[in-house]
Design an enzyme around this catalytic site. Structure first.
Site, short mmCIF file in Angstrom:
data_model
loop_
_atom_site.label_atom_id
_atom_site.label_comp_id
_atom_site.label_asym_id
_atom_site.label_seq_id
_atom_site.Cartn_x
_atom_site.Cartn_y
_atom_site.Cartn_z
CG HIS A 31 25.85 26.68 -45.26
ND1 HIS A 31 25.10 27.77 -44.86
CD2 HIS A 31 26.15 26.89 -46.57
CE1 HIS A 31 24.97 28.60 -45.88
NE2 HIS A 31 25.58 28.10 -46.93
CG ASP A 86 22.28 21.87 -44.42
OD1 ASP A 86 21.58 21.72 -45.44
OD2 ASP A 86 23.26 22.65 -44.38
CD GLN A 101 25.38 21.50 -51.40
OE1 GLN A 101 25.43 20.90 -52.47
NE2 GLN A 101 25.33 22.83 -51.35
CE LYS A 161 22.10 25.15 -51.69
NZ LYS A 161 23.18 25.90 -52.35
CB CYS A 193 28.12 29.98 -46.23
SG CYS A 193 27.48 31.36 -47.19
#
Length: 407
Positions: free
Chosen positions: A122, A199, A202, A225, A362
């Site tokens: 991302h 990251d 997700q 999220k 993104c």
């Protein structure tokens, strides 16, 4: 999911029509919906004990502080951090990654050092490292992708060397659904005296994450999220690293003593939380963690795996569809339909009440690698069911037929 109707009943937003069709929400990778318990937790704070935290001795202030710091304890337990000192509230994943890139990277990098990324990142896990490299003279290197959108550990071993100081990588790709082997990559990074920055935007909402087992140095994720509110997230960092880092925001809350010409900082984690904290957001995140624990992360992961496999089977019956990413993936599918622009497709699906995302997500370097300008993406969560998939796939077929007739 054991009782999907029970889960869906907790999300009032799903009980509505969009364009005269029942809402089918397939955009949870962008932001998840919120259960009643989270909404009620936010209302409870503002209705009953709205106050600033830490310094106030009155009842409302004490109640707010308990809620805020109680949420931190919930975060610590949820990701199995070793101490609350390692869990810092921030605006979200982007702010957390920027904080590491600014505070840690700019202090520890020098000319000739290398930062290793992947092509699937991302923008939030690319641009901060670009800026750190420009400021320090370090070099960016990108791991190649296999044909199915995964990375090879052999490539990791080859690219991560004694020159590598930082490896930055998504746990789960927001485009491909690829689940990266973080634990193995962390081991390779540490063998070369590099740190690994992950990251987790997700991954944390959809699977059990144990930062100690993964042995990651930094891990970032966002509340919105994972059934929580927008505007709040978490930076996890190993205490030994965070202790050495300087704050990036200065002002109230993060100070210990202020003199006319110098100041000292509070201990972790508060030295990174300048200004009035994200009180309501943290309390909402704590309520979201309570909800996820009630449903069970293993149940959520199992349900999403079954749902995405069902979606892949149904989508593969459509001629002219291109699906990106590996067969074994997290709960999202990114795709294109021949001769239909992703934005036109998303608009057609919206007319049927189906919400998907379209664009570059993104991830423009990945789009370039895939040789496309944009894609469409359907992403699933605990509240989706096979009927949602059926409506979505039927919508794809109708859109294909419609645009085929038009052109």
């Amino acid at each position: 999911m054991t009782n999907l109707d029970y889960v869906r009943s907790h999300f009032p937003i799903l009980d509505q029509e969009v364009n005269e069709h029942p809402l089918v929400y397939l955009d949870s990778a962008a932001t998840s919906q919120k259960p009643k318990s989270v909404i009620e937790a936010l209302e409870g704070y503002y209705n009953r004990y709205n106050s600033n935290v830490h310094r106030g001795v009155h009842t409302l202030g004490s109640h707010a502080t308990d809620g805020y710091e109680g949420a931190r304890e919930k975060v610590k337990n949820f990701i199995n951090a070793s101490s609350i000192k390692e869990t810092i509230f921030m605006r979200g994943t982007t702010t957390a990654l920027n904080t590491v890139a600014y505070s840690y990277a700019r202090t520890n990098l020098s000319e000739g050092d290398e930062i290793v990324l992947t092509l699937m990142e991302h923008h939030s896990n690319i641009i901060p490292w670009q800026q750190a490299a420009k400021a320090t003279g370090a070099t960016l290197k990108y791991l190649p992708l296999q044909e199915d959108g995964t990375i090879s550990l052999d490539d990791v071993r080859e690219m991560v060397t004694e020159k590598t100081k930082i490896v930055a990588m998504a746990h789960v790709s927001n485009v491909l659904g690829t689940i990266n082997p973080i634990k193995e990559v962390a081991q390779i990074a540490h063998e070369n005296d590099a740190v690994i920055v992950v990251d987790g935007a997700q991954s944390v909402p959809h699977m059990s994450v144990d930062v100690q087992d993964l042995d990651v140095d930094f891990y970032a994720f966002s509340a919105h999220k994972m059934c929580g509110p927008t505007g709040v997230g978490v930076l996890y960092g190993k205490q030994s690293l965070l202790e050495e880092m300087e704050p990036v925001e200065f002002g109230g809350e993060m100070i210990d003593f202020v003199e006319l010409y110098d100041s000292t900082w509070k201990e972790l984690p508060w030295k990174f939380e300048g200004g009035t904290p994200i009180i309501a957001g943290a309390i909402g995140l704590g309520a979201a963690i309570d909800y996820l624990n009630e449903i069970g992360m293993e149940q959520i992961e199992k349900h999403e795996h079954e749902l995405v496999q069902y979606a892949l089977e149904q989508m593969n019956t459509i001629d002219g569809i291109t699906i990106y990413g590996p067969n074994e993936r997290a709960g999202l599918v990114t795709f294109n339909l021949d001769d239909v622009h992703p934005h036109d497709l998303a608009t057609a699906l919206d007319s049927l009440g189906v919400a998907v995302r379209a664009g570059h997500h993104c991830a423009q370097p990945l789009m370039k690698h895939l040789q496309v300008a944009a894609t469409a993406r359907a992403s699933f969560y605990m509240y989706n069911n096979k009927q949602d998939v059926d409506v979505f796939v039927d919508g794809l077929k109708k859109a294909k037929e419609y645009f085929g007739d038009v052109f």
